[in-house]
Design an enzyme around this catalytic site. Structure first.
Site, PDB file in Angstrom:
ATOM      1  N   HIS A 143       0.787  -1.072  -0.322  1.00 57.81           N
ATOM      2  CA  HIS A 143       0.014   0.085   0.050  1.00 57.81           C
ATOM      3  C   HIS A 143       1.065   1.742  -0.051  1.00 57.81           C
ATOM      4  CE1 HIS A 143      -3.247  -2.888   1.070  1.00 57.81           C
ATOM      5  NE2 HIS A 143      -3.806  -1.951   0.759  1.00 57.81           N
ATOM      6  N   LYS A 147      -0.681   4.824   4.459  1.00 55.35           N
ATOM      7  CA  LYS A 147      -1.228   4.290   4.838  1.00 55.35           C
ATOM      8  C   LYS A 147      -1.220   3.436   6.311  1.00 55.35           C
ATOM      9  CE  LYS A 147      -3.607  -0.125   4.920  1.00 55.35           C
ATOM     10  NZ  LYS A 147      -5.331   0.272   5.036  1.00 55.35           N
TER      11      LYS A 147
END
Length: 256
Positions: A143, A147
């Protein structure tokens, strides 16, 4: 017409959903919740759920666990269902979500995409074949560098799907850096990468003697999550109290 409150409206997903709803004749965002309002969203933005003074059918929540309790309180007080997309909830918060679902409809999903939820069903079938045959299982997720939680809620949902199909016999291993020993057959490794602007990539690896099977999902755009959240909001509109999932949304779409 489904009237939506967008919690986290000024964030990445909030803006994606706002743009998608503008093109949707069956949905409308009537208010947002965020600490930032630059005046470009086209609807009133409130700092707190308690400040909201407009009526709505559903809340879509893409924020942080810090706001979850206030969202649930508002939902119960105003009998407004919640599409809960926020990840990284503690065990205590998950228990609160479950308790709240006895009073108002809640659809909770770690990942709103149709693809991921189909992959989850595929993994249950695959695990039923490969796990009894002694295949090792590893999950690698990637990700963007902003995040906060790791591993992702989606990675854990994929792991849970495999583990459920295998009878709950696996132990989740997040770090082997302190280990100098052979891999246990009942380990399920979960690794997280945080880099750049990657929207989300998940690989599930079944590795056996002389063969490897990989199930991979790549998110090229956040729109896949936005479209899923909007579909979930429409589905949840008018539903009675209870805990719902994206499986319910998919089944309803197939039946319509």
């Amino acid at each position: 017409m489904t009237k939506i409150i967008m919690s986290g409206c000024s964030g990445r997903m909030g803006r994606v959903i706002t743009d998608l709803v503008k093109e949707d004749k069956d949905a409308e965002i009537v208010a947002g919740i965020d600490v930032i309002d630059d005046g470009t969203l086209g609807y009133p933005v409130f700092n707190s759920p308690a400040d909201i003074d407009v009526e709505a059918d559903v809340i879509i929540d893409f924020t942080s666990p810090k706001l979850t309790g206030a969202i649930l309180d508002y939902a119960v007080k105003n009998n407004v269902p919640v599409v809960l997309c926020t990840t990284g909830l503690s065990d205590e918060q998950l228990a609160e979500v479950k308790e709240t679902s006895g009073k108002v409809a809640i659809l909770k999903s770690a990942n709103m995409s149709l693809g991921i939820n189909t992959v989850i069903n595929m993994l249950k079938v695959a695990a039923g074949v490969f796990c009894p045959a002694g295949f090792d299982v590893e999950i690698v997720e990637q990700h963007h560098h902003n995040k906060l939680d790791a591993p992702s809620g989606t990675a854990l949902a994929l792991a849970d799907a495999v583990n459920e199909a295998a009878g709950g016999e696996y132990e989740y291993i997040y770090d082997r850096s302190q280990k100098r020993e052979k891999r246990s057959p009942k380990e399920l490794g979960i690794s997280a990468v945080r880099a750049g602007s990657i929207p989300g990539t998940h690989d599930v690896i079944f590795a056996g003697p002389d063969e490897v099977i990989e199930v991979k999902h790549i998110a090229y755009s956040r729109s896949i999550f936005g479209n899923g959240a909007i579909s979930a909001a429409k589905f949840l509109n008018g539903k009675s109290a209870g805990m719902y999932s994206m499986d319910d949304v998919i089944k309803a779409a197939l039946e319509s």
